[in-house]
Write a protein that holds these residues in place. Sequence first.
Motif, short mmCIF file in Angstrom:
data_model
loop_
_atom_site.label_atom_id
_atom_site.label_comp_id
_atom_site.label_asym_id
_atom_site.label_seq_id
_atom_site.Cartn_x
_atom_site.Cartn_y
_atom_site.Cartn_z
N GLY A 134 0.81 -1.21 0.00
CA GLY A 134 0.00 0.00 0.00
C GLY A 134 0.84 1.26 0.00
O GLY A 134 2.06 1.22 0.09
N ASN A 138 -1.57 7.68 0.88
CA ASN A 138 -3.00 7.48 0.67
C ASN A 138 -3.51 6.25 1.42
O ASN A 138 -4.35 5.52 0.92
CB ASN A 138 -3.30 7.35 -0.82
CG ASN A 138 -2.94 8.60 -1.57
OD1 ASN A 138 -3.20 9.70 -1.09
ND2 ASN A 138 -2.30 8.44 -2.71
N PHE A 140 -5.37 6.15 4.01
CA PHE A 140 -6.76 6.34 4.43
C PHE A 140 -7.47 7.28 3.46
O PHE A 140 -7.72 8.44 3.78
CB PHE A 140 -6.80 6.92 5.85
CG PHE A 140 -6.10 6.07 6.87
CD1 PHE A 140 -6.62 4.85 7.26
CD2 PHE A 140 -4.92 6.50 7.46
CE1 PHE A 140 -5.98 4.08 8.21
CE2 PHE A 140 -4.28 5.74 8.41
CZ PHE A 140 -4.80 4.52 8.78
N PRO A 141 -7.83 6.79 2.26
CA PRO A 141 -8.48 7.68 1.29
C PRO A 141 -9.89 8.12 1.72
O PRO A 141 -10.36 9.17 1.31
CB PRO A 141 -8.52 6.88 0.00
CG PRO A 141 -8.38 5.46 0.42
CD PRO A 141 -7.61 5.47 1.70
N ASP A 142 -10.57 7.31 2.53
CA ASP A 142 -11.89 7.72 3.04
C ASP A 142 -12.02 7.23 4.47
O ASP A 142 -11.14 6.56 5.00
CB ASP A 142 -13.02 7.17 2.15
CG ASP A 142 -13.02 5.66 2.07
OD1 ASP A 142 -12.99 5.00 3.12
OD2 ASP A 142 -13.06 5.13 0.94
N ASN A 144 -13.70 4.99 5.87
CA ASN A 144 -13.87 3.55 6.09
C ASN A 144 -12.63 2.74 5.73
O ASN A 144 -12.69 1.53 5.64
CB ASN A 144 -15.08 3.03 5.30
CG ASN A 144 -16.37 3.61 5.81
OD1 ASN A 144 -16.55 3.77 7.02
ND2 ASN A 144 -17.26 3.97 4.92
N SER A 145 -11.51 3.40 5.50
CA SER A 145 -10.27 2.70 5.13
C SER A 145 -9.56 2.19 6.38
O SER A 145 -9.66 2.78 7.45
CB SER A 145 -9.34 3.65 4.38
OG SER A 145 -9.96 4.10 3.21
N GLY A 164 -7.47 -3.77 -0.88
CA GLY A 164 -8.71 -3.58 -1.60
C GLY A 164 -9.86 -4.47 -1.13
O GLY A 164 -10.97 -4.34 -1.61
N VAL A 166 -12.71 -6.00 1.59
CA VAL A 166 -13.63 -5.38 2.54
C VAL A 166 -13.79 -6.31 3.74
O VAL A 166 -14.15 -7.48 3.58
CB VAL A 166 -15.00 -5.11 1.90
CG1 VAL A 166 -15.97 -4.56 2.94
CG2 VAL A 166 -14.85 -4.16 0.74
#
Length: 169
Positions: A134, A138, A140-142, A144-145, A164, A166
């Motif tokens: 990773g 980036n 934590f792009p959003d 919920n990351s 990627g 969930v």
Amino acid sequence: MFKNYIKIAYRNLKRYKGFSFINIAGLATGMAACILILLWVQDEISYDRFHKNHDRVYQILNRYETEGRIRWHGYSPAPLAPALVNDFPEILDAVRTSGSGGIVSYKDKSFIERGVLLVDPSFFRVFTFPLLKGDRENAFPDKNSIVITEKMAEKFFEDEDPVGKVITL
């Protein structure tokens, strides 16, 4: 001459066994305590020294008194970090952390995880923990990351690439 000192020491050890035992045991105990204290101090001093700017990282503690005892707590109000960054130019960045835990699941696997840490996106700008996969910038792009440990990735994903995927908390 040194040989005579050794002879005299040996004779005194044999003649005064109890006294010699007490002296040697006291010396050994004192040396062991000194070494343990030295190791503890070395560990305390080296704590988090692997971070790039370790000399510029501080933790805010709250001092409060309950039942006549003074206590220190590592939790602060959530709005404090942005307020400090906005109001004090010498503070370059701030990270809020909060402990959590619960049932974490991926497909048919579920585990109770303790020690889940909720952090701000600025976490990897302040702390330089190494990432195996990773992008540090980036991570934590959003909101919920997540970033997981290698041990957790092996537990949930085995040989799969976890980037990627969930998972549910």
